[in-house]
Design a protein around this motif. Structure first.
Motif, PDB file in Angstrom:
ATOM      1  N   UNK A  17       0.796  -1.028   0.147  1.00 37.05           N
ATOM      2  CA  UNK A  17      -0.069  -0.119  -0.053  1.00 37.05           C
ATOM      3  C   UNK A  17       0.800   1.204  -0.062  1.00 37.05           C
ATOM      4  N   UNK A  18       1.783   1.168   0.806  1.00 28.77           N
ATOM      5  CA  UNK A  18       2.876   2.275   0.972  1.00 28.77           C
ATOM      6  C   UNK A  18       3.632   2.389  -0.619  1.00 28.77           C
ATOM      7  N   UNK A  19       3.958   1.417  -1.120  1.00 28.63           N
ATOM      8  CA  UNK A  19       4.653   1.107  -2.469  1.00 28.63           C
ATOM      9  C   UNK A  19       3.905   2.130  -3.454  1.00 28.63           C
ATOM     10  N   UNK A  20       2.443   1.526  -3.288  1.00 26.60           N
ATOM     11  CA  UNK A  20       1.630   2.263  -4.472  1.00 26.60           C
ATOM     12  C   UNK A  20       1.868   3.909  -4.257  1.00 26.60           C
ATOM     13  N   UNK A  21       1.559   4.165  -2.949  1.00 28.63           N
ATOM     14  CA  UNK A  21       1.508   5.691  -2.634  1.00 28.63           C
ATOM     15  C   UNK A  21       2.689   6.393  -3.113  1.00 28.63           C
ATOM     16  N   UNK A  60       3.278   9.010  -6.133  1.00 29.59           N
ATOM     17  CA  UNK A  60       3.994  10.288  -5.921  1.00 29.59           C
ATOM     18  C   UNK A  60       4.912  10.913  -6.915  1.00 29.59           C
ATOM     19  N   UNK A  61       5.435   9.849  -7.571  1.00 27.33           N
ATOM     20  CA  UNK A  61       6.524  10.193  -8.305  1.00 27.33           C
ATOM     21  C   UNK A  61       5.862  10.098 -10.183  1.00 27.33           C
ATOM     22  N   UNK A  62       4.675  10.131 -10.075  1.00 26.50           N
ATOM     23  CA  UNK A  62       4.031  10.201 -11.351  1.00 26.50           C
ATOM     24  C   UNK A  62       3.792   9.190 -11.930  1.00 26.50           C
ATOM     25  N   UNK A  63       4.122   7.814 -11.474  1.00 26.56           N
ATOM     26  CA  UNK A  63       3.853   6.529 -12.081  1.00 26.56           C
ATOM     27  C   UNK A  63       2.394   6.102 -12.111  1.00 26.56           C
ATOM     28  N   UNK A  64       1.986   5.354 -12.908  1.00 27.92           N
ATOM     29  CA  UNK A  64       0.409   4.796 -13.120  1.00 27.92           C
ATOM     30  C   UNK A  64       0.804   3.314 -12.593  1.00 27.92           C
ATOM     31  N   UNK A  65      -0.177   2.944 -11.598  1.00 26.00           N
ATOM     32  CA  UNK A  65       0.167   1.725 -10.942  1.00 26.00           C
ATOM     33  C   UNK A  65      -1.075   0.956 -11.334  1.00 26.00           C
ATOM     34  N   UNK A  66      -1.012  -0.206 -12.103  1.00 24.66           N
ATOM     35  CA  UNK A  66      -2.392  -1.123 -12.211  1.00 24.66           C
ATOM     36  C   UNK A  66      -1.896  -2.294 -11.327  1.00 24.66           C
ATOM     37  N   UNK A  67      -2.971  -2.569 -10.138  1.00 24.14           N
ATOM     38  CA  UNK A  67      -2.758  -3.592  -9.234  1.00 24.14           C
ATOM     39  C   UNK A  67      -3.359  -4.892  -9.582  1.00 24.14           C
ATOM     40  N   UNK A  68      -2.607  -5.885  -9.135  1.00 29.55           N
ATOM     41  CA  UNK A  68      -3.139  -7.349  -9.291  1.00 29.55           C
ATOM     42  C   UNK A  68      -2.951  -7.948  -8.072  1.00 29.55           C
ATOM     43  N   UNK A  69      -4.132  -8.389  -7.498  1.00 25.93           N
ATOM     44  CA  UNK A  69      -4.113  -8.960  -5.961  1.00 25.93           C
ATOM     45  C   UNK A  69      -4.198 -10.593  -6.052  1.00 25.93           C
ATOM     46  N   UNK A  70      -3.574 -11.357  -5.397  1.00 25.15           N
ATOM     47  CA  UNK A  70      -3.579 -12.609  -5.617  1.00 25.15           C
ATOM     48  C   UNK A  70      -4.938 -13.078  -4.521  1.00 25.15           C
ATOM     49  N   UNK A  71      -5.498 -14.201  -4.582  1.00 27.53           N
ATOM     50  CA  UNK A  71      -6.244 -14.575  -3.571  1.00 27.53           C
ATOM     51  C   UNK A  71      -5.767 -14.601  -2.140  1.00 27.53           C
ATOM     52  N   UNK A  72      -4.263 -15.035  -2.102  1.00 26.27           N
ATOM     53  CA  UNK A  72      -3.882 -15.398  -0.634  1.00 26.27           C
ATOM     54  C   UNK A  72      -3.418 -13.705  -0.337  1.00 26.27           C
ATOM     55  N   UNK A  73      -3.316 -12.882  -1.246  1.00 27.94           N
ATOM     56  CA  UNK A  73      -3.181 -11.501  -0.835  1.00 27.94           C
ATOM     57  C   UNK A  73      -4.167 -10.863  -0.305  1.00 27.94           C
ATOM     58  N   UNK A  74      -5.353 -11.073  -0.663  1.00 28.10           N
ATOM     59  CA  UNK A  74      -6.736 -10.516  -0.085  1.00 28.10           C
ATOM     60  C   UNK A  74      -7.062 -10.728   1.097  1.00 28.10           C
ATOM     61  N   UNK A  75      -6.106 -11.954   1.696  1.00 29.68           N
ATOM     62  CA  UNK A  75      -6.233 -12.261   3.275  1.00 29.68           C
ATOM     63  C   UNK A  75      -5.611 -11.295   4.004  1.00 29.68           C
ATOM     64  N   UNK A  76      -4.582 -10.308   3.456  1.00 24.38           N
ATOM     65  CA  UNK A  76      -3.743  -9.289   4.127  1.00 24.38           C
ATOM     66  C   UNK A  76      -4.144  -7.924   3.918  1.00 24.38           C
ATOM     67  N   UNK A  77      -4.522  -7.548   2.627  1.00 26.72           N
ATOM     68  CA  UNK A  77      -5.011  -6.215   2.374  1.00 26.72           C
ATOM     69  C   UNK A  77      -6.261  -6.361   1.590  1.00 26.72           C
ATOM     70  N   UNK A  78      -7.269  -5.521   1.613  1.00 31.40           N
ATOM     71  CA  UNK A  78      -8.384  -5.431   0.952  1.00 31.40           C
ATOM     72  C   UNK A  78      -8.401  -5.095  -0.499  1.00 31.40           C
ATOM     73  N   UNK A  79      -9.165  -5.488  -1.455  1.00 29.62           N
ATOM     74  CA  UNK A  79      -9.238  -5.035  -2.747  1.00 29.62           C
ATOM     75  C   UNK A  79      -9.628  -3.557  -2.690  1.00 29.62           C
TER      76      UNK A  79
END
Length: 397
Positions: A21-25, A29-48
């Motif tokens: 989440x901090x990495x996305x931020x 901040x530096x102007x990058x466009x971030x397209x996120x892909x969340x694995x099923x296991x990843x959704x157990x730790x951060x919400x979509x």
């Protein structure tokens, strides 16, 4: 530097996912466009919802979402980015990548892409050190995957050691370096590598167990950053990397001449394991066993290539890096060597037989500089090379 750059961020399933989440931020901040892909296991730790909100982009999760397939198929999604970043890269995700599995959206994207890929491993220390993970890491290195981290420290499981995901700002710096591709554009860098062989007679010589793998990996990493690399190598076990000017030598004296002929350069890295001594007068004929007993071999000291270049009064490279292979009091001996030779940095490693480093696939190094001493976690020689190349680029730019 990241303005308008497109990053496809794959978030694996581990406690370190919260750092994504901090990495996305930081990336936005530096102007990058971030397209996120969340694995099923990843959704157990951060919400979509939190991931999508921070990215300001639609979140992708399901390989078989027909709407997504109609709008942007996984093939297009995998190739529309400037860089794919996997953070955290779990042991499971790394195993899938190394073995070509494609059983969910994340692994299918990674298999279907020709876009550069960077991973930030994160896992329990025992998982990171397991032989299966080490094999997978070596495979990913050979496949050209950029690796940042892992770091050493306390873990959520209560253990301590290498396995912590690199911090978001470290990952951002690695992304900037990977996308810049030309941090060392226009810079000429000299790298020595491999052992030397000092002849006794036409069939025998004095040498050491250096494979040349670390110097080769470093030359490859420097080329990836845009450097013009002069690669002076002794008789190594590994072939030289592509994209370098190769100068092959056998002895320490030949290596010194090749190094001097390659100057001037902006940086010189002496990774070669140069023999300290040679036979003063090598025989032109094969020495034979005789009743008189053992041959009487007189030794002479070889030229000190690192000291010669470090102490040049005119035309000295802006950065001179030496390597110190030690078996006892590693840091102390290496620090003393740096002062004695006059180089800027020393990369020290423990080559005691029990470490398996000399001639092996991994390295455990300490970087010694005027500014202080940095202990790096044990990692593959390619990872050491990438990290050192980035430090060299930072010093020269």
């Amino acid at each position: 530097m990241l303005a308008s750059k497109r990053i496809l961020l794959i978030i694996g399933g581990g406690i370190a996912a919260f750092k994504s989440l901090d990495l996305i931020r930081r990336l936005r901040e530096r102007g990058a466009e971030v397209t996120p892909v969340l694995t099923r296991a990843g959704s157990e730790f951060v919400t979509p919802l939190s991931v999508s909100a921070l990215a300001g982009q639609k979140l992708y999760q399901d390989l078989f979402d027909l709407t997504d397939e109609a709008e942007m198929g996984h093939i297009e999604l995998s190739r529309s980015a400037d860089l794919i970043v996997v953070a955290p890269a779990t042991a499971d995700l790394m195993a899938k990548m190394a073995n070509g599995h494609a059983d969910d959206l994340a692994s299918t994207l990674l298999l279907a892409t020709d876009t550069p890929v960077m991973i930030a491993p994160a896992m329990n220390v025992r998982m990171w050190q397991h032989r299966a993970t080490r094999r997978n890491t070596a495979t990913l290195d050979a496949d050209g995957i950029h690796v940042v981290g892992p770091n050493e420290g306390d873990m959520a499981c209560g253990e301590f050691g290498p396995g912590r995901m690199a911090e978001p700002l470290e990952i951002v710096a690695a992304i900037e370096s990977a996308l810049a591709g030309g941090l060392l554009q226009g810079k000429r860098v000299l790298v020595t590598s491999g052992p030397t062989q000092e002849p006794i007679d036409p069939v025998r010589y004095i040498a050491n167990r250096s494979s040349g793998a670390q110097g080769t990996a470093l030359a490859r990493a420097l080329v990836a950053l845009g450097a013009e690399v002069v690669f002076v190598t002794g008789p190594a076990d590994v072939p030289p990397p592509s994209g370098v000017e190769v100068i092959r030598v056998q002895t320490a004296q030949e290596m010194l001449k090749a190094v001097q002929a390659a100057l001037p350069v902006e940086a010189a890295v002496f990774a070669a394991a140069v023999a300290d001594w040679r036979v003063a007068s090598a025989s032109d004929s094969k020495l034979k066993k005789t009743k008189e007993g053992l041959p009487n071999l007189e030794f002479a000291e070889n030229p000190d290539i690192l000291a010669t270049v470090s102490q040049m009064k005119k035309g000295r490279p802006a950065l001179v890096v030496g390597f110190a292979a030690e078996t006892d009091d590693v840091v102390e001996n290496a620090a003393a060597k740096r002062l004695r030779k006059g180089c800027d940095w020393i990369v020290a490693n423990d080559v005691n037989h029990s470490t398996g480093i000399m001639g092996g696939a991994e390295n455990d190094v300490t970087l010694i500089m005027d500014e202080g001493v940095e202990d790096w976690p044990r990692m593959s020689k390619d990872q050491v090379a990438q990290k050192l190349a980035q430090r060299i680029a930072a010093a020269l730019t």
